[in-house]
Enzyme design. Structure first.
Site, PDB file in Angstrom:
ATOM      1  CG  ASP A  67      -0.368  -0.586   2.463  1.00  0.00           C
ATOM      2  OD1 ASP A  67       0.788  -0.511   2.587  1.00  0.00           O
ATOM      3  OD2 ASP A  67      -1.099  -1.035   3.319  1.00  0.00           O
ATOM      4  CG  ASN A 136      -9.042  -1.714  11.595  1.00  0.00           C
ATOM      5  OD1 ASN A 136      -8.288  -2.283  11.107  1.00  0.00           O
ATOM      6  ND2 ASN A 136      -9.635  -0.560  10.896  1.00  0.00           N
ATOM      7  CD  GLU A 143      -8.940   0.912   7.244  1.00  0.00           C
ATOM      8  OE1 GLU A 143      -8.779  -0.108   8.064  1.00  0.00           O
ATOM      9  OE2 GLU A 143      -8.404   1.988   7.567  1.00  0.00           O
TER      10      GLU A 143
HETATM   11  C1  F6R Z   1       1.220  -1.636   6.393  1.00  0.00           C
HETATM   12  C2  F6R Z   1      -0.016  -2.109   6.374  1.00  0.00           C
HETATM   13  C3  F6R Z   1      -0.753  -2.033   7.547  1.00  0.00           C
HETATM   14  C4  F6R Z   1       0.086  -2.553   8.848  1.00  0.00           C
HETATM   15  C5  F6R Z   1      -0.703  -2.474   9.910  1.00  0.00           C
HETATM   16  C6  F6R Z   1      -0.022  -2.828  11.069  1.00  0.00           C
HETATM   17  O1  F6R Z   1       1.983  -1.787   4.849  1.00  0.00           O
HETATM   18  O2  F6R Z   1      -0.446  -2.502   5.363  1.00  0.00           O
HETATM   19  O3  F6R Z   1      -2.013  -3.148   7.365  1.00  0.00           O
HETATM   20  O4  F6R Z   1       0.618  -3.782   8.402  1.00  0.00           O
HETATM   21  O5  F6R Z   1      -1.564  -1.181   9.999  1.00  0.00           O
HETATM   22  O6  F6R Z   1       0.653  -1.819  11.658  1.00  0.00           O
HETATM   23  P1  F6R Z   1       1.909  -1.908  12.607  1.00  0.00           P
HETATM   24  O7  F6R Z   1       2.756  -2.973  12.110  1.00  0.00           O
HETATM   25  O8  F6R Z   1       2.296  -0.394  12.659  1.00  0.00           O
HETATM   26  O9  F6R Z   1       1.166  -2.118  14.000  1.00  0.00           O
END
Ligand code: F6R
Length: 251
Positions: A67, A136, A143
């Site tokens: 992303d 979430n 999402e």
């Molecule tokens: C990052 C991504 C997100 C993160 C998720 C967890 O490229 O796609 O899905 O993997 O938000 O983030 P952290 O590791 O910072 O808790």
């Protein structure tokens, strides 16, 4: 599904790095699906260390990131392109020509999504897809929703994701509201999926995602149906699973 237990963040990172390294050693031109965020930083450090020691090489690897924030250039220090350069690419021998990340500056969002899906197809799919998990249940920026979006798409980030990610920005207002994310299809088609999670904040959602119903309201729950899923997590992140399903955790 395998759930690999580690005492702490370092142990989780080491377990995850071993899974990734084994794919690279067995297939030097592997297509690596990569993620950003706090969870994989330690794993990237281990991989860079093993590269420096001559144990692994990324020279022939191709990569596709999950992303990117809409509106941020690759030079912006909060962009995921910047994150990847700082945390992995500049520390290993990957050929930057083989690196793919959605373009946050694309003028035509639909065209960018179609381009990114075509890139993934042209690589012949993903050998190992690395994922973190949002509080979430999001994977990539897929999402919670009423369906599983299949292809790359532009998402409106939820309040919970903006709150979780504001720690990286000067203020909440600076967090972009939109992102491009890979969809669920290439993630599910990946030959192996590696999910990393650390800390107590992930304990409830990990249990819900992997032991609750499969539903687009918890996007990570679809991974229960992945062909080869490895979850690397630490004691804090596994605290709820350890209580409810201790027999499912490999120590
Ligand atoms: C990052 C991504 C997100 C993160 C998720 C967890 O490229 O796609 O899905 O993997 O938000 O983030 P952290 O590791 O910072 O808790």
């Amino acid at each position: 599904m395998r759930i690999l237990y580690a005492e702490d963040y370092e142990g989780m990172s080491f377990n995850a790095a071993k899974v990734m390294a084994s794919v690279i050693i067995n297939k030097p031109d592997a297509v690596l699906g990569l993620a950003t965020g706090s969870s994989p930083v330690g794993m990237y450090e281990d991989l860079a260390d093993w590269y420096r020691k001559g144990i692994i090489s990324f020279r022939q690897c191709r990569s596709v990131n999950l992303d990117e924030y809409v509106g941020l250039s690759p030079e912006h220090n909060m962009s995921y392109a910047y994150f990847m350069r700082e945390n992995l690419f500049k520390n290993v021998d990957i050929d930057m020509k083989n690196v793919n990340i959605p373009s946050g500056l694309a003028e035509d969002g639909d065209a960018e999504c179609a381009r990114y899906d075509a890139v993934i197809d042209s690589l012949g799919g993903i050998d190992i897809q690395l994922l973190g998990i949002g509080n979430n249940g999001h994977i990539g920026f897929n999402e919670p929703a009423d369906h599983f979006p299949l292809g790359t798409h532009r998402v409106t980030l939820t309040d919970s994701t903006i709150d979780a990610n504001k720690r990286f920005f000067a203020s909440r207002d600076d967090v972009p509201r939109f992102a491009y994310t890979m969809g669920i299809k290439p993630i599910m088609q990946a030959k192996k999926v590696l999910l990393v999670a650390s800390g107590e904040g992930k304990a409830e959602i990990l249990e819900k995602a992997f032991f609750g119903p499969v539903t687009p309201e918890v996007p990570a729950s679809i991974l229960q149906m992945a062909e080869d899923l490895v979850v690397c997590a630490d004691r804090a992140a596994l605290s709820v699973i350890m209580k409810k399903h201790p027999e499912c955790v490999e120590k």
